[in-house]
Design an enzyme around this catalytic site. Structure first.
Site, PDB file in Angstrom:
ATOM      1  CD  GLU A  26       3.588   1.954   6.620  1.00  0.00           C
ATOM      2  OE1 GLU A  26       2.750   1.036   6.679  1.00  0.00           O
ATOM      3  OE2 GLU A  26       4.497   2.124   7.460  1.00  0.00           O
ATOM      4  CB  THR A  27       7.605   6.583   1.480  1.00  0.00           C
ATOM      5  OG1 THR A  27       8.726   5.687   1.559  1.00  0.00           O
ATOM      6  CG2 THR A  27       8.091   7.958   1.070  1.00  0.00           C
TER       7      THR A  27
END
Length: 292
Positions: A46-47
């Protein structure tokens, strides 16, 4: 407008372990398509994007996998809270609250085992259907007898639904070879896309459980540390008295098969209605810079 970028390792004891996370701050002017492109470029599980200042005490945050935006995830919540605490909030507060699509998620900082540890309170668990052991054995590329039939295969959600699958031992955990066709058949019309395999056979005597988590739907073939799914696991353990009672205070290993050893702390109380769920871990800074 400058867009600072921070890279941290979450559920880590030192750099280059745990689960990597990229956090972009001052991201209010970045559009949806560009956020998705940045997440694909980073190619971490994830970002996250901090899109503004705190409103009513909660910081607005969005979470993207390389393939899609998601409403909640555990290690991005802890890692983003640490970045906010260190670089955005005044005075390094003991509690940082994130405004996520699932609602406000508070993150508290406490000492555990002599280390600064961040704890998130997850959403109240929802328990879904129980699935056939044989179907999930096929997903994991295992024979049915290598699952632990003393406990159910069950869908649980504390914000992001997960299929919890008990397996017999750590050798079985290591032998998993996910079958994408079987995975698509089981998850295709279900909200749950994460599959968590768990055994009561950890490497370290200090720990209680070992897990692996798979989420190919989100372009995450395997995740090195998954706070959301482990929150689902904590609720599952409490509901079914897996650890000899409804109260859970457990240490969980994850990521060893990927060369990213991770440690997650789980707290839950099955005597509460609804069951309370907290997941904790340490966050280690790795790098910072700016998006060009």
């Amino acid at each position: 407008m400058s867009h600072p970028l921070h890279i941290v390792d979450v559920f880590a004891r030192e750099r280059y372990t745990g689960n990597q996370l990229a956090v972009v701050t001052d991201a209010g002017d970045i559009g949806d398509e560009e956020m998705q492109a940045i997440a694909a470029e980073m190619n971490y599980s994830e970002t996250t994007f901090v899109t503004g200042e705190a409103t009513d005490g909660a910081w607005p945050v969005r979470i993207f996998t390389p393939a899609a935006e998601i409403p909640f995830a555990g290690h991005p919540t802890l890692g983003t809270a640490q970045v906010i605490r260190d670089h955005l909030a005044e005075g390094q507060p003991e509690t940082v609250t994130l405004d996520l699509p699932v609602g406000d998620v508070p993150v508290d900082v406490r000492e555990r085992d002599g280390r600064e540890t961040l704890w998130m309170t997850q959403q109240s668990p929802e328990f879904g259907e129980q699935l056939a052991h044989a179907d999930l054995a096929a997903v994991l590329g295992l024979s049915t007898d290598r699952l632990d039939h003393d406990w159910p295969v069950e869908i649980v959600s504390t914000g992001l639904a997960t299929i919890v699958v008990p397996v017999a031992d750590r050798d079985t955990l290591a032998a998993i070879d996910l079958d994408r066709d079987a995975y698509d058949a089981v998850t295709g019309d279900r909200e749950a896309k994460n599959v968590l395999a768990v055994c009561r056979d950890p490497r370290s005597d200090d720990n209680d459980l070992a897990v692996r988590v798979f989420a190919p739907f989100y372009d995450v073939p395997e995740d090195p540390a998954t706070g959301s799914s482990n929150g689902c696991l904590a609720a599952y353990l409490a509901r079914h008295d897996v650890l000899n009672g409804p109260v859970v205070d457990a240490r969980v290993e994850q990521g060893y098969e990927m060369g990213r050893p991770s440690l997650l702390h789980l707290l839950a109380d099955g005597s509460d209605d609804p069951i309370s769920v907290r997941v904790g871990g340490s966050v280690v800074p790795v790098a910072r810079g700016d998006l060009l």
